[in-house]
Design a protein around this motif. Structure first.
Motif, short mmCIF file in Angstrom:
data_model
loop_
_atom_site.label_atom_id
_atom_site.label_comp_id
_atom_site.label_asym_id
_atom_site.label_seq_id
_atom_site.Cartn_x
_atom_site.Cartn_y
_atom_site.Cartn_z
N THR A 126 18.82 30.85 11.30
CA THR A 126 20.09 31.39 10.83
C THR A 126 20.27 32.87 11.14
N GLY A 127 19.23 33.50 11.67
CA GLY A 127 19.40 34.90 12.06
C GLY A 127 19.34 35.89 10.91
N LYS A 128 18.77 35.49 9.79
CA LYS A 128 18.68 36.41 8.65
C LYS A 128 17.59 37.45 8.82
N THR A 129 16.68 37.20 9.76
CA THR A 129 15.61 38.18 9.99
C THR A 129 15.35 38.33 11.48
N ASP A 130 14.77 39.47 11.86
CA ASP A 130 14.39 39.67 13.27
C ASP A 130 12.95 39.25 13.51
N VAL A 131 12.14 39.29 12.45
CA VAL A 131 10.72 38.93 12.56
C VAL A 131 10.38 38.03 11.38
N LEU A 132 9.75 36.91 11.67
CA LEU A 132 9.34 35.98 10.61
C LEU A 132 7.83 35.77 10.74
N VAL A 133 7.10 36.08 9.66
CA VAL A 133 5.64 36.09 9.72
C VAL A 133 5.07 34.97 8.85
N CYS A 134 4.05 34.29 9.38
CA CYS A 134 3.36 33.26 8.60
C CYS A 134 1.96 33.09 9.18
#
Lengths: 345, 345
Positions: free
Chosen positions: A223-231
């Motif tokens: 959805t484009g809510k973040t530029d970086v998604l970490v897991c």
């Protein structure tokens, strides 16, 4: 224009040289600054190079490697017996200063293990991470990591991934404002999720140069809510593969939809037109289109191509490697990480 | 026809009684054996019941509960202050022997915590698990659990989930051969993944009554390769939400596709026809269609409806609860688990 040399594991992947060699030649045609070291078996490579323009061949060197790590080999065993394999020789070319990055479509586990063994992590980084750039609904892109380099991660590692991801969002995706960084979690409240995630959140809140926006749930992946998604690598791998699986189901439904039925030629034509249109639209989410996961945090760039990559997809992986080299990703990561984060043991 | 009584948390969910009451009435019309206990605020419920046929009302009782646990409440706090809430009263009706199952669209974390507190796990079960039944590509269905009841799980818990899942596949999905059971992992080789998964694999291999088929990767979620897919609650939650997120992107792309453009009426008509057709086909994967996750492993059945469920979806959740009661799921799970698995501490 600065010269740029990449080492290609020419034998890796489901199709080996049949895909890697044409992709290499295509890249040489497109990028005059590029030099390629094609690592593999002479007998397998030479026939595919026989009709190549000699001017192009000036920028291509075959580096002999007699053995190959198969896709179904057990990584730990493959690594122990890796001396002289095309994958290992390709990585060693970075170490020797002959190549600036390496691309392989071979055994993922072996590539990650060997890359770490041969190239060593950058100062200030404990563990490399595997990263992809996914297109999102708002026409932008999200950096997602780790995708499987580390099945279990502590909070410090996740925070390091966040910093590396922010560097990638700035220099690869081209995000101009400080990139938004989120942790993947099963709820947005602070108390949610596993301990390492909460520890990473506490670390990231204290880093002023990181634009940490909190937790995001997996339904926000595109959805484009973040530029970086970490897991962590386990969750990242499951997330990416779930996405790929669902997309393949949709594309196959789309392909097979309305194949029966006796309609007139106009109806048939309109349907074909509409299907092509939808395929193109959905196609941006097709895993083949964004081929190439980047193993970051090492002294040198390693790009992992899908094993089933076709020529076009493998060329995309080569382009990713070029971009990472040109934008000096390893150096930027090292500098940033050293500046902002405490080290964990 | 055996009478069957369900307790409904009439106040839960994003829309509260506006959805739960019409759904309840619809279920009463469809199922003459059904009796419903509608738990909630009289003042909120009565206007919605005013015009109801008095014959229908004979099978509906309003049970007063003055307060509501809001969707955004912190579960631990909500549970501490839960006395007298519609959710808790609905669960207590099972304990009191007045209802056989409960349906709520309220706060997920609070529902899971309260259900465990009020209903207690069955003998032989340490932790309840949240489960859904997903449609797959081969026209069948796959039972997936845990979806978030337990963020971290040891091997014994995962093995218990596998046994519970197999009971569900037999009695809810109707799989006739011994259901295939797989563990969700990041590779198919035995050495892959996290310790609890490997421990669960070792346990399941030793249970002759379980048809354990090994590890499956997340891209196989919808391919129908297994009847039961087991994972810990963190991974399950991420998997399901990733799937939902990707499906919503596809449906929205489909909806908006080709909306511009000046085409003739015939073209417009054909496009609309084709879109409807595709929506229907993809729609079976739409999260609204399979509403209702089942919390299993307790002395009584609890169905968690999506918070945003509409009337149709909430009715589907009621139907799920009926099915679980009719097929005596809690009893069957208790019996099976006790017979096949060692207990962990």
């Amino acid at each position: 224009m600065r010269r740029l040399t990449l080492a290609l594991d020419a034998m890796g992947g489901d199709f080996g040289p049949a895909v890697t060699v044409p992709a290499a030649l295509q890249a040489l045609v497109s990028y005059p600054q590029l030099e390629l070291l094609l690592v593999g078996n002479h007998a397998a490579l030479n026939p595919l190079l026989a009709k190549t323009d000699s001017v192009l061949l000036e920028r291509l060197t075959v580096i002999p490697a007699e053995s190959v790590i198969t896709s179904d080999a057990k990584p730990s065993q493959a690594i122990r017996a890796s001396r002289g394999t095309s994958m290992r020789v390709a990585l060693e070319l970075i170490n020797d200063g002959r190549a600036q990055a390496c691309v392989s479509a071979g055994n993922t586990g072996a590539l990650m293990g060997l890359a770490k063994l041969v190239l060593k992590p950058l100062d200030g980084i404990e563990r490399p991470a595997l990263m992809v750039v996914l297109p999102h609904q708002k026409q932008g892109k999200t950096v997602v990591l780790d995708l499987g380099a580390n099945v279990a991660c502590d909070g410090a590692m996740l925070a390091q991934f966040a910093v590396m991801g922010a560097v990638m969002a700035e220099h690869i995706v081209g995000v101009t404002n400080p990139p938004r960084v989120a942790l993947l979690n099963i709820g947005e409240e602070e108390s949610k999720g596993l301990d390492p995630i909460q520890q990473a959140a506490a670390l990231l809140r204290d880093v002023p140069s990181i634009n940490y926006i909190g937790y995001l749930e997996a339904n926000e992946l595109l959805t484009g809510k973040t530029d970086v998604l970490v897991c962590d690598g386990f969750v990242g791998n499951v997330t990416l593969k779930t996405m790929e699986g669902v997309i393949r189901v949709f594309l196959s439904l789309l392909k097979s939809s309305g194949e029966s039925g006796k309609q007139g030629w106009l109806m048939q034509w309109v349907k074909r037109w509409m299907k092509r249109r939808l395929m193109r639209q959905f196609g941006q989410l097709n895993p083949d289109q964004y081929n190439g996961a980047c193993l970051i945090g090492l002294r040198g760039t390693v790009i992992k191509s899908h094993g089933a990559a076709n020529q076009r997809a493998f060329t995309a992986a080569i382009e990713q490697a070029m971009q990472a080299v040109e934008r000096q990703i390893p150096e930027r990561i090292a500098a940033r990480l050293d500046a902002v984060l405490p080290k964990s043991d």
